[in-house]
Motif scaffolding. Structure first.
Motif, PDB file in Angstrom:
ATOM      1  N   TYR B  30       0.825  -1.217   0.000  1.00 51.71           N
ATOM      2  CA  TYR B  30       0.000   0.000   0.000  1.00 51.71           C
ATOM      3  C   TYR B  30       0.854   1.259   0.000  1.00 51.71           C
ATOM      4  N   SER B  31       1.961   1.218   0.763  1.00 50.01           N
ATOM      5  CA  SER B  31       2.809   2.414   0.832  1.00 50.01           C
ATOM      6  C   SER B  31       3.371   2.766  -0.537  1.00 50.01           C
ATOM      7  N   LEU B  34       0.701   4.493  -2.669  1.00 49.89           N
ATOM      8  CA  LEU B  34       0.470   5.870  -2.206  1.00 49.89           C
ATOM      9  C   LEU B  34       1.604   6.788  -2.672  1.00 49.89           C
TER      10      LEU B  34
END
Lengths: 118, 175
Positions: B30-31, B34
């Protein structure tokens, strides 16, 4: 596994073509023909050595299932595309600069560019 | 607005390609997604006028992109293999008859001319040296000119290739 047999074969083909480019660099008479030898053969040879890396990455991904091998393979694919485009562009830039600074092709039978620039 | 969105999409896809496999099972963490979005937006703000300078969006047509992929993988790769065997033969035997010829391409766009020039450089015995800006003609260094060919005033781009006519392929992709 089958990959272990394929990867050395690809590496050998790649090295033969890269070596051929080097021999051409020594044998050809002037800058243009040398560029022929070292852009075409080294791009093609490097595609094969990179294919060997991709085969290795796929092999290890199937064996271990770790994401880092996908990353290795994809990075190699991107590197091959960057190399193919920049190699051709770089050769073009060197050839153009050579002609502009007055290096004429050795043993040339025809030179349209010389006539066009006058 | 359209140039911004296109640049962001391209940058984001490239970022995702570079970071594939960062998650535990081969997908993205997810990082990374983003950070990729933030960086792609920053790239879009800075570079939107470079990618879409002529406000011409024909290259987002998926048919053209599919043709581009087929072109790189099949006809172009075959030509490259032939080119390498050809150059290898000339390296070993030393039989060369070099010269610079004018080549007419009839391609009208910058992208088409660039693709043709790069394809010429990577395919049999030819290396693009310079371009005539007014007519779009390329000056091509040919390592082995056939007997009599040097009498011609110009060559057609299709005559440079041995297996398939790459100039026609490029016309279908880029124009």
């Amino acid at each position: 596994m089958i990959f272990e047999a394929v990867a050395p074969l690809l590496l050998a083909i790649g090295l033969i073509f890269n070596g051929m480019g080097m021999v051409g660099l020594l044998r050809f008479p002037d800058v243009y023909t040398r560029l022929h030898a070292c852009t075409k053969t080294t791009t093609f040879g490097t595609i094969f050595t990179s294919l060997a890396v991709i085969v290795y990455a796929v092999d290890w991904f199937i064996a271990s299932g770790e994401g880092q091998y996908i990353m290795l393979g994809l990075h190699t694919v991107i590197a091959v595309f960057a190399l193919a485009v920049t190699n051709a562009t770089g050769a073009h830039a060197i050839a153009r600069a050579a002609h502009r600074s007055g290096v004429h092709p050795a043993r040339a039978v025809v030179d349209h560019l010389k006539g066009a620039k006058q | 607005m359209i140039p911004f969105i296109l640049t962001v999409l391209l940058a984001f896809v490239l970022y995702l390609l570079l970071t594939a496999g960062s998650g535990s099972t081969g997908v993205w963490a997810y990082s990374e997604i983003l950070i990729g979005l933030i960086l792609a937006c920053a790239v879009g703000v800075v570079a939107r006028n470079f990618l879409c300078r002529h406000r011409n969006y024909r290259m987002i047509n998926p048919l053209r992109l599919i043709r581009l992929c087929i072109y790189v993988l099949v006809p172009f790769f075959v030509e490259m293999a032939v080119a390498n065997l050809n150059v290898a033969y000339r390296v070993i035997t030393g039989r060369i008859r070099p010269g610079i010829m004018r080549v007419r391409s009839d391609l009208k766009t910058d992208l088409g001319t660039m693709m043709l020039a790069n394809s010429i450089t990577l395919t049999p015995g030819t290396l693009s040296v310079d371009i005539d800006d007014s007519s779009g003609d390329l000056f091509v260094h040919i390592i082995n000119i056939e007997e009599g060919e040097e009498q011609k005033a110009l060559l057609r781009a299709g005559e440079l290739f041995t297996v398939s006519d790459l100039a026609a392929w490029i016309r279908r992709i880029a124009e």
